[in-house]
Structure formats: C-alpha cells, structure tokens
Design a protein around this motif. Structure first.
Motif, PDB file in Angstrom:
ATOM      1  N   SER A  37       0.819  -1.213   0.000  1.00 50.09           N
ATOM      2  CA  SER A  37       0.000   0.000   0.000  1.00 50.09           C
ATOM      3  C   SER A  37       0.852   1.261   0.000  1.00 50.09           C
ATOM      4  O   SER A  37       0.586   2.194  -0.761  1.00 50.09           O
ATOM      5  CB  SER A  37      -0.981   0.004   1.170  1.00 50.09           C
ATOM      6  OG  SER A  37      -0.325   0.202   2.399  1.00 50.09           O
ATOM      7  N   CYS A  59       0.934   3.775  -3.208  1.00 53.94           N
ATOM      8  CA  CYS A  59       0.581   5.202  -3.157  1.00 53.94           C
ATOM      9  C   CYS A  59       1.667   6.065  -3.795  1.00 53.94           C
ATOM     10  O   CYS A  59       1.373   7.005  -4.545  1.00 53.94           O
ATOM     11  CB  CYS A  59       0.352   5.639  -1.707  1.00 53.94           C
ATOM     12  SG  CYS A  59      -1.134   4.962  -0.951  1.00 53.94           S
ATOM     13  N   GLN A  83      -4.641   3.385  -0.837  1.00 48.03           N
ATOM     14  CA  GLN A  83      -4.886   4.540   0.028  1.00 48.03           C
ATOM     15  C   GLN A  83      -5.724   4.144   1.257  1.00 48.03           C
ATOM     16  O   GLN A  83      -5.501   4.653   2.354  1.00 48.03           O
ATOM     17  CB  GLN A  83      -5.608   5.653  -0.756  1.00 48.03           C
ATOM     18  CG  GLN A  83      -4.746   6.332  -1.813  1.00 48.03           C
ATOM     19  CD  GLN A  83      -4.510   5.494  -3.067  1.00 48.03           C
ATOM     20  OE1 GLN A  83      -5.205   4.502  -3.325  1.00 48.03           O
ATOM     21  NE2 GLN A  83      -3.529   5.883  -3.873  1.00 48.03           N
ATOM     22  N   ARG A  84      -6.668   3.217   1.070  1.00 46.07           N
ATOM     23  CA  ARG A  84      -7.482   2.748   2.208  1.00 46.07           C
ATOM     24  C   ARG A  84      -6.611   1.940   3.168  1.00 46.07           C
ATOM     25  O   ARG A  84      -6.677   2.109   4.383  1.00 46.07           O
ATOM     26  CB  ARG A  84      -8.647   1.879   1.717  1.00 46.07           C
ATOM     27  CG  ARG A  84      -9.527   1.349   2.857  1.00 46.07           C
ATOM     28  CD  ARG A  84     -10.559   0.337   2.369  1.00 46.07           C
ATOM     29  NE  ARG A  84     -10.026  -1.004   2.221  1.00 46.07           N
ATOM     30  CZ  ARG A  84      -9.995  -1.927   3.180  1.00 46.07           C
ATOM     31  NH1 ARG A  84     -10.457  -1.638   4.386  1.00 46.07           N
ATOM     32  NH2 ARG A  84      -9.516  -3.135   2.955  1.00 46.07           N
ATOM     33  N   THR A 121      -4.187   3.632   5.661  1.00 43.54           N
ATOM     34  CA  THR A 121      -4.754   4.335   6.818  1.00 43.54           C
ATOM     35  C   THR A 121      -4.214   3.738   8.121  1.00 43.54           C
ATOM     36  O   THR A 121      -4.083   2.526   8.244  1.00 43.54           O
ATOM     37  CB  THR A 121      -6.296   4.210   6.787  1.00 43.54           C
ATOM     38  OG1 THR A 121      -6.765   4.726   5.548  1.00 43.54           O
ATOM     39  CG2 THR A 121      -6.935   4.972   7.932  1.00 43.54           C
ATOM     40  N   GLU A 166      -1.989  13.209  -0.911  1.00 41.49           N
ATOM     41  CA  GLU A 166      -2.534  13.243   0.446  1.00 41.49           C
ATOM     42  C   GLU A 166      -2.231  11.936   1.174  1.00 41.49           C
ATOM     43  O   GLU A 166      -2.580  10.860   0.706  1.00 41.49           O
ATOM     44  CB  GLU A 166      -4.050  13.475   0.398  1.00 41.49           C
ATOM     45  CG  GLU A 166      -4.656  13.718   1.763  1.00 41.49           C
ATOM     46  CD  GLU A 166      -6.148  14.023   1.713  1.00 41.49           C
ATOM     47  OE1 GLU A 166      -6.793  13.953   2.781  1.00 41.49           O
ATOM     48  OE2 GLU A 166      -6.669  14.311   0.618  1.00 41.49           O
ATOM     49  N   SER A 186      -2.849   9.169   3.888  1.00 36.61           N
ATOM     50  CA  SER A 186      -4.071   8.671   4.516  1.00 36.61           C
ATOM     51  C   SER A 186      -4.095   9.006   6.007  1.00 36.61           C
ATOM     52  O   SER A 186      -3.050   9.207   6.627  1.00 36.61           O
ATOM     53  CB  SER A 186      -4.182   7.152   4.322  1.00 36.61           C
ATOM     54  OG  SER A 186      -4.266   6.839   2.944  1.00 36.61           O
ATOM     55  N   ASP A 217      -4.090   9.047   9.915  1.00 33.03           N
ATOM     56  CA  ASP A 217      -3.280   8.284  10.869  1.00 33.03           C
ATOM     57  C   ASP A 217      -3.181   9.129  12.139  1.00 33.03           C
ATOM     58  O   ASP A 217      -2.865  10.309  12.061  1.00 33.03           O
ATOM     59  CB  ASP A 217      -1.874   8.035  10.291  1.00 33.03           C
ATOM     60  CG  ASP A 217      -1.054   7.062  11.119  1.00 33.03           C
ATOM     61  OD1 ASP A 217      -0.927   7.280  12.340  1.00 33.03           O
ATOM     62  OD2 ASP A 217      -0.545   6.080  10.552  1.00 33.03           O
TER      63      ASP A 217
END
Length: 538
Positions: free
Chosen positions: A340, A344, A406-407, A410, A462, A464, A466
């Motif tokens: 991930s 990104c 992106q999910r 997080t 951007e 995610s 956190d």
C-alpha cells in the motif's frame, strides 16, 4: 426497486429476477423476536460487520438454526445508523466480487435494529440498558478497529475523554470502552447474568485488548468509589464474563463505482454512496471478496448461536492466537501494508493493478514466503503457505476487488508494530540474522518516505489518515525529496520508538538498513522505483 422490509416480502419475484437472493426467513418475526429478547449486540456497524458477520447469522436464520438476529450499534459514526440502516429497515445489499468477474447479490436481513451508542441520547441509552439487562443476551461483539480500544495517547497519558469518563463515573460514559463497561455494570446490577464480550477486530490479541480496556476503566471506577469490588470480581470470573479471542479475515473495500452502476442500472434505488459527517464513505451496499475466515475461542458462558454451522472455526485460545499471528504478522496484513505505501508513491489506486507490477509482487512474495514463513507458527486448522498462495494468486490480483492502497495505508503507525515488529522480535528471539531481511526494512523505509507526502514523480499527494501523522511528519521536517543531503538523523527519534515498532530498532542492524533505503528513495524522481527494484532483485 427500493430495498426495504416491505419489498423483500411483496416484490420477491422482481428481486429474484435481478439475481438477488432474499432472506429465507420471516424477517418481521425475526425483528420482533430479537427486539423482545436479544441474544447478540454488535458494536461497529460498518462494512465488515454488514458483509460478513451479519451474513453468518443470516445463514443460520435461513437454515432454521436461529430465530433471532443481531442488534447493531455504532459508537463513532451515528450517520451510519441514521442514513444507511434506518432508511433501509436495517437491510444491506451484499455484493460478492468473484475472481471470475461475476458478482453475487444477497440482501442481508439478519439485523433487527440499528442503534446509536450516543451517551447524550437518553432514549438510546435507555434502550441499551434494556438490552444489557436481558438475562438471555449471549454475546456482544465488536468491529470498532484497533484504535477503538485505545485509552491512552502516544505519550502514555489517558485520552481526555477517558479521563473525564473515569472522573465523572459510569453515568456519564462517552468513550466506547467506558460505555461498554457502564453497560456491563447495568447487567451486573440487574441479575449479573453471564455474557461473552467478543472482539472481532483485525488485530493481535483482540480479546485481551478489549478486556484490558474494560478492566482499566472498571478498576479506575473502583478507586473513585463508583463501583464495588464485587463488580470487578464479576468481570474477572470467566464463568460470568468471558473475553474470547478471535481472528477475522475478509476484505471489504469501500463501495465501488462499478458495483454502484450495476445496481443502479438494474433499477435498484438509493445505492449511491454517501460521505458521513465523520468522513466515512459508505453505501446501502457492501462489496466484498468471497474468501472469508472467522476463528473464535469457544468461550461463551451464556450460550451462543451455532456459528460453526455457518463456517466459523470454534476452537481454543492457542489455536486462535496462532491463526491470527499467521495472518496478521505473516500471511496477509504485512503484504497489504508494504504494497500500500509503495502503491501510493508509485501512483496506483487499485491493489489488483499493483499485482501486475513485478517489483511490488517480488516485494510481497519475499516478505511472505522468504522472511515471514520461517518464523510463522502453523495453527493446524489453516496451512500458512496455502494461505499466502491464496492471497497472492487469487485475492490480491482479483480485478473485481476494487480495494485501494490509500485505504490500506490508513493508520499505518498503529499497524507496523504488529505487521512487521512481531517478525523482527521472532528473529531476535530465535537468534536469526536480521541482516537477511530485505522486504521488512524496505517496507518500513517506504512508509517513512510515504509520510513525506510526495510521490515518485515529485508530486504532492494526500497521506491517509493516521493518529500519529502530524507528530511523525513534524519529526521528518526538513527532509526534501530530491535533496538527500537534507536527511541527517531525523529518523532516529522515530525508529527508537518501541511503541510504534514493538522494539527499539536503533538497537538493531535494521535501523541502518532502513535509513539507507530511505535516503536512496529521496534521490529524486524515480528513486523509489529504483530502490525497490534494486533491493528485491539483489
């Protein structure tokens, strides 16, 4: 077509013509019976609950193995109840995304009631007290994410809301854990019937985390004189209150446009996703993969639904722990996090597209098969290598599983200690050579580089959400992509934080390796790709 309690009875033929499987039980009777004498309350009304846990109870209801459903509650985002549950009579359109490109549709009707766990709402609190004092209540379960159990801030002090709950007592509980403890107190004071308190969240030792949070608040209330020692004894007596551990696995990504369009095209109304006031992107439908696993410690002092007949593994704590460690520390979650953060930075928006990238595939295969498997414990009920095979060959490449890096990126600061730190600790404990690790330090370096919020082309993006994002980015201040010389010792303060990584990495050889990868990824456009490629092909 509108999805509601009336249409699933009066428009059965129309639903079936659209390929939608309907509840095979009397929905109205189930709702009435559940409200009158509830057996199961679930906190955390989001997608994993609607698309997996509620579907398990539906299966039992369909087969006549249960006569009551679940009461859903949300402790955080009340819009989910008001806008996604209530307007649809608590029904969910569950869309399974099959690897062959087909979808299966089923309306889940096992949820009898949707409640806002809002301590400022007197009517809602009265209803919760009514439910919790019913001696027939068998279990309360949770999918509130790992941070839902957290009572402390990163600096070790109690969160202000938790401190206020402790100071003001059970009558004013606001934090989810305080509220649950207050409701358990109601149960204790009204007959002290047994209950299973079951975390189904995707985190290590989830039952222990839940139990620790409940006991922390209960003992603080004891010190303040709000509760007696007899309440503490009730909570610690496993024949009264049990905190079973569990392992859950099913990918339920955010609602996808393709699925939404298919439903709308078929004339099904109200399927457009909404963004709640708490920034949750959610719809009346859930889209999810077919593979699913739920393993629960069989410790239910007041009885339970026959979940084993719906495909749940009921076993002992040791087996749950081994299965959960297998998934969270080796076979799925570390792979997800590693790909991930790199996805990104490399411009990907879909996990399935990342699986066409040879470097990313090499990164996660090495992470799972080469670095993880040597220290994984075989739980006996699932075989670790076969689990990784399914993840790498079927689940992640599924083009109809619209999951986004992106999910998954997080809350990474809350995850790295388990997803990578546990393997690091196992290597240290077993005397294995940390120098042999490549994918783990690469993943950690990639995450820190990701926090700079600049992609591999030099464009801002951007990061995610956190809870530690601002704090970590402040520690990285001054480092500029394209100017490796701006990197000096800024990582030391982060890498030494054992509360993030599970161990002080500066006391291991991994710190220098992480710093070297991180610095290499700063070189300029294309540096992330080059570093990744060179490392996984070395």
């Amino acid at each position: 077509m509108q999805m509601n309690a009336s249409s699933i009875v009066n428009q059965k033929a129309e639903w079936e013509k659209l390929g939608v499987k309907l509840p095979a039980f009397d929905h109205a009777a189930m709702t009435a019976a559940t409200k009158e004498h509830p057996i199961w309350v679930h906190f955390g009304a989001g997608n994993i609950f609607r698309g997996f846990i509620a579907a398990l109870q539906q299966r039992l209801l369909n087969e006549g193995l249960a006569d009551r459903g679940i009461i859903a509650a949300d402790t955080f985002d009340y819009d989910i109840i008001d806008k996604i549950y209530t307007p649809y009579d608590n029904l969910t359109m569950n869309v399974t995304l099959n690897p062959d490109g087909t979808t299966s549709r089923e309306i889940i009707g096992s949820i009898a009631e949707g409640l806002r766990a809002d301590s400022s709402d007197a009517a809602m609190m009265a209803r919760f007290k009514e439910i919790f004092t019913d001696p027939g209540l068998q279990m309360i379960s949770f999918t509130i994410t790992e941070k839902g159990y957290a009572l402390y801030r990163p600096d070790g002090s109690l969160m202000p809301v938790v401190q206020a709950d402790i100071d003001e007592g059970p009558a004013h509980a606001r934090h989810a854990m305080s509220m649950v403890t207050a409701l358990l107190l109601e149960r204790f004071q009204n007959g002290a019937a047994p209950l299973a308190v079951v975390s189904m969240d995707n985190c290590s030792h989830n039952g222990e985390k839940l139990q620790t949070s409940v006991m922390t608040i209960a003992k603080a209330w004891l010190e303040k004189g709000y509760v007696g020692q007899d309440f503490i004894d009730y909570l610690t007596d496993e024949s009264k209150i049990a905190f079973p551990w569990s392992m859950i696995d099913k990918i339920t990504p955010r609602p996808h446009k393709i699925v939404e369009e298919q439903l709308v095209k078929d004339g099904i109304e109200g399927m457009e996703p909404i963004v709640t006031s708490k920034n949750t992107f959610i719809a009346a439908f859930v889209n999810a993969e077919r593979p699913q696993y739920l393993v629960i410690e069989d410790k239910f002092p007041n009885g339970r639904p026959a979940l084993e007949k719906a495909g749940v593994y009921l076993t002992d704590r040791d087996t749950v722990n081994k299965t959960e460690r297998m998934k969270v520390t080796t076979c799925l979650n570390p792979l997800h996090t590693a790909m991930s953060v790199y996805g990104c930075m490399l411009g990907y928006t879909l996990i399935c597209d990342e699986m066409k990238d040879a470097d990313i595939v090499a990164l996660i295969k090495r992470l799972g098969y080469v670095e993880g498997l040597p220290v994984v414990v075989n739980p006996g009920i699932l075989e670790p290598k076969a689990f990784i095979d399914e993840v790498v060959e079927q689940r992640l490449p599924n083009p109809f599983m619209p999951d986004a890096p992106q999910r998954i990126a997080t809350d990474t600061s809350q995850k790295v200690g388990i997803r990578f730190g546990e393997t690091i600790k196992s290597y240290i404990a077993e005397g294995r050579d940390l120098n042999t690790l490549v994918s783990i330090p690469l993943a950690l370096a990639g995450w820190l580089r990701y926090l700079l919020a600049v992609d591999d082309n030099g464009n801002a993006f951007e990061v995610s959400a956190d809870p530690l994002k601002d704090d970590l980015q402040a520690k990285l201040a001054g480092i500029e992509v394209g100017k490796p010389e701006t990197f000096t010792n800024q990582l030391d303060d982060i890498l030494s934080n054992a509360s993030i990584f599970g161990t002080d990495l500066t006391k291991t050889v991994l710190a220098d390796k992480i710093k070297a990868y991180f610095k290499a990824e700063l070189a300029g456009p294309g540096a992330v790709r080059k570093t990744l490629h060179d490392a996984v092909n070395a």
